[in-house]
Structures are given as C-alpha cells and as structure tokens.
Scaffold this motif. Structure first.
Motif, PDB file in Angstrom:
ATOM      1  N   PHE A 308       0.879  -1.384  -0.148  1.00 35.76           N
ATOM      2  CA  PHE A 308      -0.037  -0.322   0.179  1.00 35.76           C
ATOM      3  C   PHE A 308       0.878   1.165  -0.242  1.00 35.76           C
ATOM      4  N   GLU A 309       1.983   1.610   0.569  1.00 34.95           N
ATOM      5  CA  GLU A 309       3.213   2.586   1.095  1.00 34.95           C
ATOM      6  C   GLU A 309       3.507   2.610   0.314  1.00 34.95           C
ATOM      7  N   VAL A 310       4.391   1.834  -0.747  1.00 37.20           N
ATOM      8  CA  VAL A 310       5.208   2.245  -1.790  1.00 37.20           C
ATOM      9  C   VAL A 310       4.394   2.417  -3.034  1.00 37.20           C
ATOM     10  N   VAL A 348      -4.268  -0.181  -6.314  1.00 40.85           N
ATOM     11  CA  VAL A 348      -3.639   0.044  -7.353  1.00 40.85           C
ATOM     12  C   VAL A 348      -3.675  -1.801  -7.641  1.00 40.85           C
ATOM     13  N   VAL A 349      -3.890  -1.230  -9.100  1.00 42.09           N
ATOM     14  CA  VAL A 349      -4.726  -2.427 -10.043  1.00 42.09           C
ATOM     15  C   VAL A 349      -3.725  -2.957 -11.085  1.00 42.09           C
ATOM     16  N   ILE A 361     -14.486  -3.062  -5.548  1.00 47.96           N
ATOM     17  CA  ILE A 361     -12.937  -3.001  -5.115  1.00 47.96           C
ATOM     18  C   ILE A 361     -12.539  -1.828  -3.975  1.00 47.96           C
ATOM     19  N   LYS A 362     -12.023  -1.500  -3.118  1.00 46.62           N
ATOM     20  CA  LYS A 362     -11.803  -0.816  -2.211  1.00 46.62           C
ATOM     21  C   LYS A 362     -10.158  -1.116  -1.528  1.00 46.62           C
ATOM     22  N   LYS A 363      -9.426   0.342  -1.248  1.00 46.50           N
ATOM     23  CA  LYS A 363      -7.912  -0.145  -0.588  1.00 46.50           C
ATOM     24  C   LYS A 363      -8.057  -1.526  -0.702  1.00 46.50           C
ATOM     25  N   SER A 364      -7.230  -1.504  -1.904  1.00 48.27           N
ATOM     26  CA  SER A 364      -7.139  -2.809  -2.398  1.00 48.27           C
ATOM     27  C   SER A 364      -5.894  -2.823  -3.183  1.00 48.27           C
ATOM     28  N   CYS A 381      -8.021  -5.558   0.634  1.00 46.42           N
ATOM     29  CA  CYS A 381      -6.831  -6.619   0.338  1.00 46.42           C
ATOM     30  C   CYS A 381      -6.155  -6.896  -1.042  1.00 46.42           C
ATOM     31  N   ILE A 382      -4.523  -7.912  -1.009  1.00 43.75           N
ATOM     32  CA  ILE A 382      -3.340  -7.603  -1.667  1.00 43.75           C
ATOM     33  C   ILE A 382      -3.762  -9.370  -2.425  1.00 43.75           C
TER      34      ILE A 382
END
Length: 440
Positions: A308-310, A348-349, A361-364, A381-382
C-alpha cells in the motif's frame, strides 16, 4: 561508485509464509514489481556498476532472466545454499569481492541516497557503517479512534556517541537475558552513550574488505546482523589486541609523526579506543535515516503495508524505483472511466483486469491477470496476480497468493492464501492460513 555491492536474495522467507510457499522471497511482487527490483533500482540510481546477487538454486533461472532488464549493471549471479546464514554467504563469495563493499538485504525497499552512507564511511575511515531507520511517524489519529500501535519488529539496543554518528554499542534485544549491561571499557572511554531501541537496523551495510579475512578465521560468526556487527562494535572496536584480518598501518600512512621508523601515536580520530598500536583502528559508524522510505518485508504485516505504501510514496524522480503506472494502464480512457465507478481511487490494479457488474473493490492492491465476477465485494486485500474470484464473494483483509481461485458465494475474512490455493464454493473462512496440502 568505488564499492562493490552484494544483494542477499536467497532467503526462504519463512516469516512470510504462506506467501513464500513455492516462491523465493525476493521474487514476491510488491505493488507490481519483484522485491529484488527495488534493490537493483536503488543500486543503479546510486551509480553502482559491479553487483553480486546471491540467490538459491530454485530462483536462479528466473532472476537471470529478470536481470536482463538492468543492462547498466554488471551483475555476477551466485548460487548459494538457501539454508546458510548471511555471514556464511559472504564467506562463500569471498573470492568475488575485491574491495570495500555494500551489503543490501533482498527484502529491503528504501530511497536512501547510498552515497550519503558512503560519505560517512569514507570520512570516518570506518570498518563498518550501518544504516539505521528512525521509527515511523504515527498515522494521524482519527477523532474518537484509538491511538495506533507501534509496529512490532525485531528491535536492537543501539548506543551512539553524542554526535549520533559513532556506533558504540549494538545488540539485538532478543540476545539480552535479563537487563542491559554495557561493558566497563565502553563506558570508561565514552562516559556518555545514548542508548535506544527505537532505531531499526535497515540491513544495509558498508564493510571494509578486510572484514572477509576476519570471517575466514572466526567461523562461529554466521549472521551479519546478530553476530558480525555486534562483534565489530562491541569487541573489535574496544579490544586491546588486533582481531584476525585487521590490517597494520603502512609506514606511508603515518605521515610526519613517523620518526626513525617508529609508529605514530594513536590519532585523535581513533576516538581513544583501546586498539593495539600499529594497526588500523576498528571504527563503526551509522547513518540515521529520518526522512524518506525504508522498510523490510520481514513479516506478513510489513509485506502488506509495503504494497500500500510504495505506490504512494515519493513524487517524480524522488524515488529510485520505477514509478508505477496508473491503474488500468492497458485500458482505453472510456474503459478506465467505467472501471473507476467500481474500483476505488485508493486501489492499485495491474494489467489484464476484468470485473463483473455490481462488484466493488476498495483499498486494495490487485496484481496482473485478475478476474472478478459479479456482485463481489473486496476490501483491504492484496491479490498477487493470475487469480479468479467467482460471483457473490466477499473478501476483506486478505493476502492472496498467485494463481488462486475463490469459489462462488464464499466469505473470506483476514486470511492468507498460499499460491495456487482454491477456496471451495459457499465456504466461510476467518483468520485462517490456507495452504495447499503437500503430497508425500
């Protein structure tokens, strides 16, 4: 850059299980790139040319292919036993290292300017220079929410001089039995030592080449972090006798104070430490990284946070790694506009993504080649890639390995799925580690 670089990329990643089931740790994807991508880009951005990558036999071919993306680096790929410790790896490749060298952990992502670390090493004529990371700044506390807990990780007791540069004491907290005890000789020479366990060892070091000669004699030293660095800091730096491999001062280096062939007194730069006269002093220093990004994928929690951070860290050319393309890079503007109604802007997809109607899809972080059915809810989720999610599935707080399948009408909460795992339809899982059964 006058240093060689060594990337230790052969770890099995037991702390990242089940994500490393059948996958070498350095090849795990973080926000669209293999972990090893970040060390290679770091070295490339800092002007390194000569790089040794140490990995295990299982990852050799894939890494060799991946290294073709870095033509500016002259990479020497060395296969080592995946079970040996980090200092043992240095022994195994000793003949390949011809000068002072930088060691980078294969699970580290940082945007530190290595030449700043090199400056500390050169200016102080150090034997060992360690990158330390200041504690992460806590996230802003939401109104009415509980204060965020500090991440739990392997801590070290670090003792620094008043300037915060000389490393005078170093010991992992796990190696302290009852209470912290600093030897009298350290305190006699440095009455004021600032000791803390809030700084984290980033696992990025610079060593003098002669440290390899020390390792050839001191066979009991197997780990860089838990044995080699404490030995250099706590023993070699304060010892009255030279340690194995410690070079003698050459007469040409003694300057005008050398008279009639007699060695000069210990210079002030030695810090008054008890080295035997006539030998190059052992000196250990640190660079404290207070700003910028620095994290290791040494736990599942850290791995999750990295993903999530990078992608959100840094702007423009401020980070050495490749900037991540926007989500849906392979889609048309019209397709991206439609997808944005189902996929949150905080996601990020990857490429080749497909999603059915009434799904969200949220925060994944979603890897490449992921297919999501209709009426699916995915939150926090990742998904590492090549994964299919059937209709009417709810997933929250999960890390999903590559090539997984989640059957229809399943509810999966706070679970970790190993690669190639298949969740049965209409099943419920909560707080579980789901792995393939190994056939005997």
């Amino acid at each position: 850059m006058e240093f060689q670089a060594v990337i230790l990329a052969g770890g099995t990643g037991t702390h990242l299980y089940p994500m490393t089931e059948g996958v070498t740790k350095c090849l795990l994807p973080v926000a669209g790139h293999h972990l090893i991508h970040y060390q290679l880009k770091l070295l490339e951005a800092n002007g390194f040319k000569d790089v040794i990558v140490c990995t295990c036999a299982n990852a050799r071919d894939e890494i060799a292919t991946y290294l073709q993306q870095f033509p500016a680096l002259q990479v020497d790929l060395q296969v080592v036993d995946e079970e040996i410790e980090t200092a043992d790896v240095l022994r195994a490749i000793r003949s390949r290292i011809t000068k002072d060298f930088v060691v980078v952990s294969g699970d580290l992502i940082t945007d530190v300017k290595i030449y700043h670390l090199a400056d500390v090493h050169r200016i102080n004529d150090a034997t060992c220079t360690v990158l330390l990371r200041a504690p992460k700044k806590p996230a802003p506390r939401q109104q009415g929410g509980k204060p965020a807990k500090e991440p739990v990780g392997p801590a070290d007791f670090v003792g620094l001089d008043e300037k915060g540069s000389r490393l005078l004491y170093f010991k992992p907290v796990a190696d302290i039995d009852d209470k912290l005890s600093i030897p009298k000789r350290q305190l006699t020479m440095y009455p004021s030592i600032n000791v803390t366990k809030k700084m984290l060892d980033a696992h990025l070091y610079i060593f003098s080449r002669w440290v390899l000669d020390l390792l050839e004699v001191e066979k009991d030293i197997t780990s860089i972090k838990t044995e080699l660095v404490p030995y250099l800091v706590n023993e070699a730096q304060f010892g009255k006798k030279p340690v194995p491999g410690q070079p003698k001062i050459k007469s040409a280096d003694m300057g005008d104070d050398c008279i009639m062939g007699m060695p000069a007194p210990r210079e002030a730069a030695n810090g008054g430490l008890g080295q035997q006269e006539g030998y190059v002093p052992v000196k250990c220093h640190v660079l404290l990284l207070e700003d910028g990004y620095c994290a290791r994928a040494d736990t599942l929690r850290a791995f999750r946070e990295m993903n999530f951070e990078v992608p959100r860290h840094g702007h423009g050319d401020s980070v050495p790694w490749d900037r991540h393309a926007k989500s849906f890079a392979d889609k048309t503007d019209e397709e991206r506009k439609a997808l944005s109604k189902q996929v949150g802007s905080d996601c990020v997809v990857g490429e080749s993504f497909a999603i059915g109607e009434k799904s969200s899809i949220k925060k994944s972080v979603i890897g490449k080649h992921v297919t999501v059915g209709t009426n699916v809810k995915i939150d926090n989720c990742i998904l590492l890639g090549h994964t299919s999610i059937e209709d009417n599935v709810t997933m929250s707080g999960c890390i999903v390995g590559a090539n997984c399948h989640v059957g229809r009408e399943s509810n999966v909460v706070n679970c970790n799925l190993s690669a190639r795992y298949s969740v049965e339809a209409e099943s419920e899982h909560k707080n579980e580690t789901l792995c393939l059964e190994i056939e005997e």
